[in-house]
Design an enzyme around this catalytic site. Structure first.
Site, PDB file in Angstrom:
ATOM      1  N   GLY A 241       0.842  -1.196   0.000  1.00  0.00           N
ATOM      2  CA  GLY A 241       0.000   0.000   0.000  1.00  0.00           C
ATOM      3  C   GLY A 241       0.872   1.238   0.000  1.00  0.00           C
ATOM      4  CG  LEU A 242       3.801   1.496  -2.072  1.00  0.00           C
ATOM      5  CD1 LEU A 242       4.642   1.119  -3.289  1.00  0.00           C
ATOM      6  CD2 LEU A 242       4.695   1.733  -0.857  1.00  0.00           C
ATOM      7  N   GLY A 243       0.009   4.521  -0.937  1.00  0.00           N
ATOM      8  CA  GLY A 243      -0.780   5.731  -1.111  1.00  0.00           C
ATOM      9  C   GLY A 243      -0.168   6.901  -0.373  1.00  0.00           C
TER      10      GLY A 243
ATOM     11  N   GLY B 235       1.499   5.311   3.012  1.00  0.00           N
ATOM     12  CA  GLY B 235       2.481   4.266   2.768  1.00  0.00           C
ATOM     13  C   GLY B 235       3.627   4.723   1.893  1.00  0.00           C
TER      14      GLY B 235
ATOM     15  CG  ASP C  96      -0.084   0.869  -4.569  1.00  0.00           C
ATOM     16  OD1 ASP C  96      -0.385   1.232  -3.416  1.00  0.00           O
ATOM     17  OD2 ASP C  96      -0.779   1.143  -5.567  1.00  0.00           O
TER      18      ASP C  96
ATOM     19  CG  ASN D 248      -7.039   4.910  10.478  1.00  0.00           C
ATOM     20  OD1 ASN D 248      -6.259   4.900  11.433  1.00  0.00           O
ATOM     21  ND2 ASN D 248      -7.183   5.955   9.695  1.00  0.00           N
TER      22      ASN D 248
ATOM     23  CB  SER E 186      -1.196  10.122  14.437  1.00  0.00           C
ATOM     24  OG  SER E 186      -1.706  11.436  14.282  1.00  0.00           O
TER      25      SER E 186
ATOM     26  CE  LYS F  64      -4.185   7.516  13.777  1.00  0.00           C
ATOM     27  NZ  LYS F  64      -5.269   7.526  12.840  1.00  0.00           N
TER      28      LYS F  64
ATOM     29  CG  ASN G 245      -8.159   8.876  14.327  1.00  0.00           C
ATOM     30  OD1 ASN G 245      -7.028   9.198  14.691  1.00  0.00           O
ATOM     31  ND2 ASN G 245      -8.380   8.330  13.159  1.00  0.00           N
TER      32      ASN G 245
ATOM     33  CD  GLU H  91      -7.806  13.666  13.605  1.00  0.00           C
ATOM     34  OE1 GLU H  91      -8.536  13.369  12.634  1.00  0.00           O
ATOM     35  OE2 GLU H  91      -6.689  13.151  13.802  1.00  0.00           O
TER      36      GLU H  91
END
Length: 290
Positions: free
Chosen positions: A7-9, A12, A30, A85, A111, A163, A167, A170
């Protein structure tokens, strides 16, 4: 140290670059061949030396299938890290399935959003101490410099639980700024709303990185006129409120902020424009334009 990333979004891809800059060998996979280093999970496993470590950074909807795919190509002694997440309650069953093959599992709440490559990522880790110790060179390179930004929060599930609460908080912080923005914008007296927020960045008790990002958004668009007052929720706020109900913990602010996001899908709210702007600033989340 050697690490695989699936996952290289937005997150990542930046994590890969931060780790490479720190001297680690990172091999990424990816679905987009333009950013991928290998053509398949099988090739990723072949290029990593045993015992392998593979960090998963994919959207929640495909996490389960991705980890199941990794289980088919990894071996006993390897470790899978889920940094997405995910819901904390999914971590235990995953860890049990992988453990039957001798594969370790860590869940990591991450985060830092699109700024993490430069500033570092706050990491909340759940899992066995032996697995955490083995991955510490990676964690040390991803976290910000100094003593803060990393915690071994507890056993499997604790990282994603921490996390989730992060959130939820947040949500509440963003909405407090957003309500203040709406009130100032409607005031007959205040003629320089962006200037007020800018003045708060030093010396006040409400200064924060989120305030800095709101100031940045107002510099770009002083009346947030280009944004529609619509904000998504990606699940963590709902899960946090669910836990508040389960444990009888009153989460008044977090619940109100969550419900305000639901309201944003009905009317064009100035407060939700500010929330949408903040989500775009810190996480690169898509906005809905007018």
């Amino acid at each position: 140290m050697q690490l695989g990333i699936v996952g290289l979004g937005r997150m990542g891809g930046n994590m890969r670059e931060r780790l490479r800059a720190a001297g680690h060998e990172v091999i990424g996979f990816d679905q987009d061949p333009q950013v991928s280093d290998v053509a398949s999970l099988a090739e990723l496993a072949e290029k990593l030396e045993a015992p392998r470590a593979v960090w998963v950074m994919v959207p929640a909807g495909v996490t389960e299938a991705t980890i199941d795919g990794l289980a088919e190509v990894l071996s006993a002694g390897d470790i899978v890290i889920d940094g997405g997440n995910s819901r904390f309650s999914d971590d235990g069953p995953r860890a049990e399935r992988l453990d039957r093959q001798g594969i370790g599992y860590l869940d990591v709440g991450v985060s830092g959003g699109v700024w993490g490559r430069e500033n570092g990522y706050a990491l909340m880790v759940g899992g066995a101490q032996e697995h955490v110790d083995r991955l510490m060179p990676i964690f040390d390179s991803l976290k910000p410099a100094g003593e803060y930004g990393f915690v071994h929060a507890g056993p499997v599930g604790a990282g994603h639980y921490a996390k989730m609460v992060h959130n939820g908080i947040e949500y509440g912080l963003m909405h407090a700024y957003a309500e203040g923005y709406e009130l100032l914008a409607k005031s007959e007296l205040v003629t320089n709303v962006p200037g007020v927020f800018k003045s708060w960045r030093e010396g006040t008790v409400v200064r924060s990185w989120l305030l800095d990002l709101l100031d940045r958004a107002l510099d770009e668009d002083p009346e947030l006129a280009s944004l529609r007052g619509y904000a998504e929720d990606t699940g963590e706020g709902r899960w946090t409120v669910d836990e508040g109900v389960r444990l009888a913990v009153p989460l008044n602010v977090i619940a109100a902020a969550l419900f305000a996001r639901f309201a944003s899908r009905q009317d064009d709210s100035p407060a939700m424009k500010a929330v949408a702007a903040l989500r775009n600033q810190f996480g690169g989340h898509a906005t809905h334009k007018n």
